[in-house]
Design a protein around this motif. Structure first.
Motif, PDB file in Angstrom:
ATOM      1  N   UNK A 197     -47.249   7.926  13.502  1.00 35.28           N
ATOM      2  CA  UNK A 197     -46.104   8.459  13.380  1.00 35.28           C
ATOM      3  C   UNK A 197     -44.878   7.987  14.158  1.00 35.28           C
ATOM      4  N   UNK A 198     -43.594   8.247  13.720  1.00 35.93           N
ATOM      5  CA  UNK A 198     -42.388   7.642  14.082  1.00 35.93           C
ATOM      6  C   UNK A 198     -41.319   8.669  14.137  1.00 35.93           C
ATOM      7  N   UNK A 199     -40.925   9.150  15.363  1.00 35.87           N
ATOM      8  CA  UNK A 199     -39.844  10.220  15.598  1.00 35.87           C
ATOM      9  C   UNK A 199     -38.647   9.329  16.039  1.00 35.87           C
ATOM     10  N   UNK A 200     -37.722   9.417  15.093  1.00 35.92           N
ATOM     11  CA  UNK A 200     -36.344   8.810  15.249  1.00 35.92           C
ATOM     12  C   UNK A 200     -35.339   9.782  15.891  1.00 35.92           C
ATOM     13  N   UNK A 201     -34.669   9.308  16.982  1.00 41.75           N
ATOM     14  CA  UNK A 201     -33.622  10.180  17.484  1.00 41.75           C
ATOM     15  C   UNK A 201     -32.592   9.347  18.169  1.00 41.75           C
ATOM     16  N   UNK A 202     -31.443   9.922  19.106  1.00 43.18           N
ATOM     17  CA  UNK A 202     -30.350   9.313  19.496  1.00 43.18           C
ATOM     18  C   UNK A 202     -31.066   8.739  21.071  1.00 43.18           C
ATOM     19  N   UNK A 203     -31.381   9.598  21.887  1.00 45.20           N
ATOM     20  CA  UNK A 203     -31.622   9.042  23.433  1.00 45.20           C
ATOM     21  C   UNK A 203     -32.654   8.119  23.089  1.00 45.20           C
ATOM     22  N   UNK A 204     -33.886   8.337  22.522  1.00 45.90           N
ATOM     23  CA  UNK A 204     -34.899   7.272  22.149  1.00 45.90           C
ATOM     24  C   UNK A 204     -34.695   7.140  20.602  1.00 45.90           C
ATOM     25  N   UNK A 212     -45.269   5.259  22.714  1.00 43.94           N
ATOM     26  CA  UNK A 212     -44.252   4.197  22.912  1.00 43.94           C
ATOM     27  C   UNK A 212     -42.908   4.507  22.549  1.00 43.94           C
ATOM     28  N   UNK A 213     -42.088   4.495  23.492  1.00 44.37           N
ATOM     29  CA  UNK A 213     -40.617   4.977  23.332  1.00 44.37           C
ATOM     30  C   UNK A 213     -39.682   3.903  23.457  1.00 44.37           C
ATOM     31  N   UNK A 214     -38.827   3.679  22.308  1.00 41.05           N
ATOM     32  CA  UNK A 214     -37.877   2.615  22.313  1.00 41.05           C
ATOM     33  C   UNK A 214     -36.425   3.227  22.553  1.00 41.05           C
ATOM     34  N   UNK A 215     -35.984   3.046  23.945  1.00 37.59           N
ATOM     35  CA  UNK A 215     -35.034   3.859  24.398  1.00 37.59           C
ATOM     36  C   UNK A 215     -33.683   3.386  23.738  1.00 37.59           C
ATOM     37  N   UNK A 216     -32.805   4.599  23.458  1.00 40.45           N
ATOM     38  CA  UNK A 216     -31.418   4.082  22.931  1.00 40.45           C
ATOM     39  C   UNK A 216     -30.376   4.211  24.210  1.00 40.45           C
ATOM     40  N   UNK A 217     -30.736   4.184  25.460  1.00 39.46           N
ATOM     41  CA  UNK A 217     -29.880   4.045  26.354  1.00 39.46           C
ATOM     42  C   UNK A 217     -28.789   2.877  26.287  1.00 39.46           C
ATOM     43  N   UNK A 218     -29.519   1.781  25.979  1.00 39.33           N
ATOM     44  CA  UNK A 218     -28.859   0.411  25.991  1.00 39.33           C
ATOM     45  C   UNK A 218     -27.655   0.424  24.945  1.00 39.33           C
ATOM     46  N   UNK A 219     -28.144   0.978  23.841  1.00 41.19           N
ATOM     47  CA  UNK A 219     -27.293   1.012  22.834  1.00 41.19           C
ATOM     48  C   UNK A 219     -26.126   2.147  22.931  1.00 41.19           C
ATOM     49  N   UNK A 220     -26.484   3.067  23.190  1.00 46.33           N
ATOM     50  CA  UNK A 220     -25.365   4.242  23.598  1.00 46.33           C
ATOM     51  C   UNK A 220     -24.199   3.499  24.538  1.00 46.33           C
ATOM     52  N   UNK A 221     -24.849   3.182  25.544  1.00 48.87           N
ATOM     53  CA  UNK A 221     -23.752   2.523  26.675  1.00 48.87           C
ATOM     54  C   UNK A 221     -23.004   1.622  26.101  1.00 48.87           C
ATOM     55  N   UNK A 222     -23.465   0.809  25.239  1.00 48.05           N
ATOM     56  CA  UNK A 222     -22.822  -0.386  24.671  1.00 48.05           C
ATOM     57  C   UNK A 222     -21.959   0.322  23.686  1.00 48.05           C
ATOM     58  N   UNK A 300     -23.335  11.479  16.692  1.00 49.36           N
ATOM     59  CA  UNK A 300     -24.146  11.539  15.372  1.00 49.36           C
ATOM     60  C   UNK A 300     -24.024  10.750  14.299  1.00 49.36           C
ATOM     61  N   UNK A 301     -22.714  10.421  14.147  1.00 53.15           N
ATOM     62  CA  UNK A 301     -22.229   9.633  12.770  1.00 53.15           C
ATOM     63  C   UNK A 301     -22.300   8.198  13.198  1.00 53.15           C
ATOM     64  N   UNK A 302     -22.528   7.916  14.540  1.00 46.74           N
ATOM     65  CA  UNK A 302     -23.026   6.540  14.656  1.00 46.74           C
ATOM     66  C   UNK A 302     -24.401   6.123  14.790  1.00 46.74           C
ATOM     67  N   UNK A 303     -25.128   7.223  14.592  1.00 51.47           N
ATOM     68  CA  UNK A 303     -26.727   7.111  14.747  1.00 51.47           C
ATOM     69  C   UNK A 303     -27.192   6.399  13.490  1.00 51.47           C
ATOM     70  N   UNK A 304     -27.624   5.237  13.440  1.00 51.04           N
ATOM     71  CA  UNK A 304     -28.205   4.271  12.297  1.00 51.04           C
ATOM     72  C   UNK A 304     -29.618   4.559  11.924  1.00 51.04           C
TER      73      UNK A 304
END
Length: 407
Positions: A197-204, A212-222, A300-304
């Motif tokens: 199962x894969x849960x997609x989000x903004x923070x992760x 296993x979590x693929x963090x979105x902190x780097x992308x959001x900061x960028x 939200x609208x930049x969430x790919x």
């Protein structure tokens, strides 16, 4: 299945001028044809070709096959427009935005991409020690031996696989060919060990049912840094600021795409290694369903998430991994241990505490486990087409939810 291959052309100054003139002529022809189709209300390819083929060739000096490709390009654009109108993507029938879209014909940029086919192109891939090159039609005649570079895997695919439609693209001063190549489908592997199962989000950006979590902190900061930089450059209003904005306009997009490529590759490799399928949420229309404050709308609208879903789909298909899209209802509120559904169980963005069974865990991990369970239930329904789905499945409740399989 089809694979998209990108190669870069290295034309001389004369060849680049001929290619630019070709794009301008083809797009001028497409814009003229679009105005005629909009005024005559003729949108079927056979009817358009019958009435406008000769005039297009005479007016814009196009050869036979490029004229056919211009007609196909314009007809496809109107087909997409009418599909969006029927789906309500431009608002209700009498809305201001919809009336504006319906009242004017489609316009094509002077340097918009132009499709070609095998009759307009021929390839030379590293023959007898020579560099790879392409021969392409232009309004100035056939351009032969236009130098071409690309990834070795892409050049190998061009030399060994049937080539379908090719798009000529001029972007940021570069000449590119986007080629659709037929590649054999990998044999589909049965998910003998269940689903990942894969849960997609903004923070992760992605959280798997393995934890296993693929963090979105780097992308959001960028993204925030790029937004601040764009704001400072736009306030200056100088020529150098405009040049810098133009040079950086796709940098954020490329950064996000590269990150989604790495995440999807990692997920598909793990599913393939463990003999599992992949289950993701069907998030279509989430931006229309969710109401947010103004500061949250940019995030939200930049969430790919749609791009990540596409990358997962084609990588899974190439690897022979089953991918299912399941109903997202209550996946973040349902306890993966006992099945209790209560929005109060999610104490914060990261913390999930079940009031019934006292299960404590990361909220995204809990949602990913629910998605994996729904993937198993959906796969059981796919493999038993004679069995009707349960009522709770069709409603997306706490029973066995249905889903949309993708192979």
């Amino acid at each position: 299945m089809k694979q998209s291959v990108q190669v870069r052309l290295l034309p001389t100054s004369a060849q680049a001028g001929a290619l630019l003139a070709t794009l301008q002529a083809c797009n001028a022809a497409a814009s003229w044809l679009s105005e005629w189709m909009h005024g005559a209300r003729v949108f079927k390819k056979f009817d358009v070709q019958k009435q406008c083929y000769a005039e297009l060739r005479e007016r814009f000096g196009l050869a036979a096959q490029p004229t056919i490709r211009v007609i196909s390009k314009t007809v496809d654009a109107y087909t997409t427009l009418h599909s969006n109108l029927a789906a309500g993507n431009y608002g209700p029938p009498r809305s201001k935005r919809r009336r504006a879209v319906e009242s004017r014909p489609i316009r094509f940029r002077s340097t918009a991409a132009q499709p070609f086919d095998a009759r307009c192109l021929s390839w030379k891939i590293e023959v007898a020690g020579r560099a790879s090159s392409v021969s392409i039609w232009s309004v100035a005649g056939r351009l032969r031996d236009v130098r071409m570079i690309g990834k070795p895997a892409h050049l190998k695919a061009l030399s060994s696989r049937p080539v379908k439609e090719t798009d000529l693209v001029h972007r940021d001063g570069m000449w590119l060919l986007h080629v659709a190549v037929d590649v054999p489908e990998a044999p589909r592997r049965e998910p003998v060990n269940g689903f990942l199962g894969v849960d997609m989000g903004i923070v992760n950006l992605a959280t798997t049912s393995d934890g296993v979590r693929m963090s979105g902190t780097c992308l959001n900061r960028y993204r925030k840094r790029q937004q601040r930089l764009r704001g400072r450059l736009m306030t200056r209003r100088t020529a150098s600021a405009r040049r810098l904005l133009k040079r950086r306009r796709r940098k954020e997009q490329r950064f996000a795409a590269d990150l989604n490529h790495r995440i999807s590759k990692r997920i598909v490799a793990e599913a393939e290694r463990t003999g599992r399928g992949i289950a993701v949420e069907e998030l279509t229309g989430i931006r229309e369903r969710v109401r947010l404050r103004k500061p949250q709308r940019v995030v939200m609208h930049s969430w790919a998430f749609a791009q990540l879903g596409r990358f997962l789909a084609y990588k899974a298909e190439r690897a022979g991994v089953v991918l299912l899209r399941v109903d997202p209802a209550h996946t973040s509120q349902r306890c993966s241990g006992c099945g209790e559904i209560d929005k109060k169980n999610r104490r914060s963005q990261a913390l999930y505490v079940c009031a019934r069974c006292c299960f404590v865990g990361h909220a995204d991990h809990n949602a990913a486990r629910n998605i994996a369970a729904r993937g198993v239930a959906c796969w059981g329904e796919v493999m038993r087409p004679h069995a009707a789905p349960t009522p709770s499945a069709s409603r997306g409740g706490s029973g066995k939810p249905g889903g949309v399989p993708e192979f």
